[in-house]
Design an enzyme around this catalytic site. Sequence first.
Site, short mmCIF file in Angstrom:
data_model
loop_
_atom_site.label_atom_id
_atom_site.label_comp_id
_atom_site.label_asym_id
_atom_site.label_seq_id
_atom_site.Cartn_x
_atom_site.Cartn_y
_atom_site.Cartn_z
N HIS A 204 -28.11 26.01 -6.54
CA HIS A 204 -27.81 27.00 -5.26
C HIS A 204 -28.46 26.51 -4.17
CE1 HIS A 204 -28.38 30.88 -3.13
NE2 HIS A 204 -29.51 30.58 -2.80
N LEU B 285 2.27 22.07 7.79
CA LEU B 285 1.19 22.89 8.15
C LEU B 285 -0.04 22.13 8.58
CD1 LEU B 285 1.34 25.69 5.58
CD2 LEU B 285 2.13 25.39 7.88
N GLY C 262 0.78 -1.41 0.00
CA GLY C 262 -0.04 -0.01 0.00
C GLY C 262 0.79 1.22 0.15
N GLY C 263 2.17 0.91 0.38
CA GLY C 263 3.08 2.28 0.45
C GLY C 263 2.74 3.20 1.33
N THR C 264 3.37 4.34 1.38
CA THR C 264 3.25 5.47 2.10
C THR C 264 1.88 6.11 2.23
OG1 THR C 264 5.35 6.31 1.70
CG2 THR C 264 4.00 7.91 2.69
N GLY D 205 7.50 24.98 7.08
CA GLY D 205 6.29 25.39 6.99
C GLY D 205 5.44 25.31 5.50
N ASN D 206 5.68 24.02 5.05
CA ASN D 206 5.03 23.45 3.80
C ASN D 206 3.74 22.51 3.97
OD1 ASN D 206 6.15 25.08 1.32
ND2 ASN D 206 7.89 24.34 2.20
#
Length: 460
Positions: free
Chosen positions: A444, A186, A38-40, A181-182
Amino acid sequence: MKHYDAIIIGAGQAGVPLAKKMAEAGKKTAIIEKRYVGGTCINDGCTPTKAMIASAKAAYQARKASELGVMVSDVTVDLKKIKKRADGIVGIFKAGAENGIAETKGLKLYMGEASFIGEKEIVVKSKDGSEEKLSADLIFINTGAKTIIPDIDGINDVDYLTSTTILDLEEVPEHLVVIGGNYIGLEFGQMFSRFGSKVTILEQSPVILSKEDEDISKAVTAFLQEEKIEVITGTKINHIGWKGDQIEISESTGKKDKKIKASHLLVAVGRAPQTKNLGLENCGVETDEHGHILVNDKLETNVKGIYALGDVKGGPAFTHIAYNDYTIVYRNLIKNTDLSTKGRPVPYCMFTDPQLARIGLSEKQAKEQQLEYEVAVLPMKNVARGIETNETVGLMKAIVDKKTKKILGAAILASEGGEIMSVLQMAMEGGITSEQIRYRVFAHPTYTESLNNLFMKIHK
């Protein structure tokens, strides 16, 4: 030495479906995985983190419920229960991938670490020390990437966390410091802040999300700070060490030196390709200076019959790109198509709350390319659906070709931003203009309906 028609190294989001398709096409196929099928993405990436982010959002909304006239008292977070739920989802997805391999006729799974011993020859080393040698006419490398640990004085002397090991926590950190901070930093920073941690984010660039437009970066910084997350940019970390039972980070911002004490430290400065132990020197496959495998637009390396898919080849490091790599390779080899990676869209979404979803060019990139463009911006505080649901943080932004009115790119910083962005992606791929969207009929009240108002900024 056992010979196969095809060998896939790495059972990630490209590897598993590719292996199944090759076997179903009548090719004797082997897939090799050194860790988890399944990997990361399934095991310690998208699946568990987004499940936990949903818990963090529920806690946040409960605390905000009074704004909607709903009184909720004593909001508490049970991280063990949150982790158990996430682990359960991971288990279901992982079992699905494993069962898919087991049930596919002509497909053999090897658990162990693969490395090349010749151009089309591989040795698989199992955890018990045993080895098997395999060869194949076609070999596909899908080994992904791992966390980069920056060269900071003292970092290896403390018990830092990565995006993988932080998922093992069963108690909410008192004070979590995040280096980076990426996207990954975050997401985790906001999540643990909502769980109850004090959070400090350290970023060496002048701004967080430095690849994004300045207004987007500022808007993300603003909502993080509104949630009492400390964001320190333009910082240099000089030393990391222990101070009693706390981790002490010595950093410099401008001319000011500061020491920050933390109970936990998360390193999230980026990821590097897992090519070091592949023995690529034995098969002649070329890499760049960072270790990414070099491929052409058909995803084939410089060695005929050897391909690389997903993060290991560099470029956009997203699960959906890896999956698309598989579809290109499979269709070209089995269905005799002539597909390539040239010009394919690269959508992505950061799952902070609100989400940041992106497609196509940013304004920064359009400016660098000296394009003639227009910008449409709509704050979420002016979106009816956002006001009704109390989700007014963020903005919609689109870059439009001044002459043709074709959409060049968009950034949607909004609740369900990824879904809104996908509508614009379809418009871009279908050649629908901003003027057509301006007058399109949408249901809407939806978020997508506000694309009328977004492009009203250009087509008045």
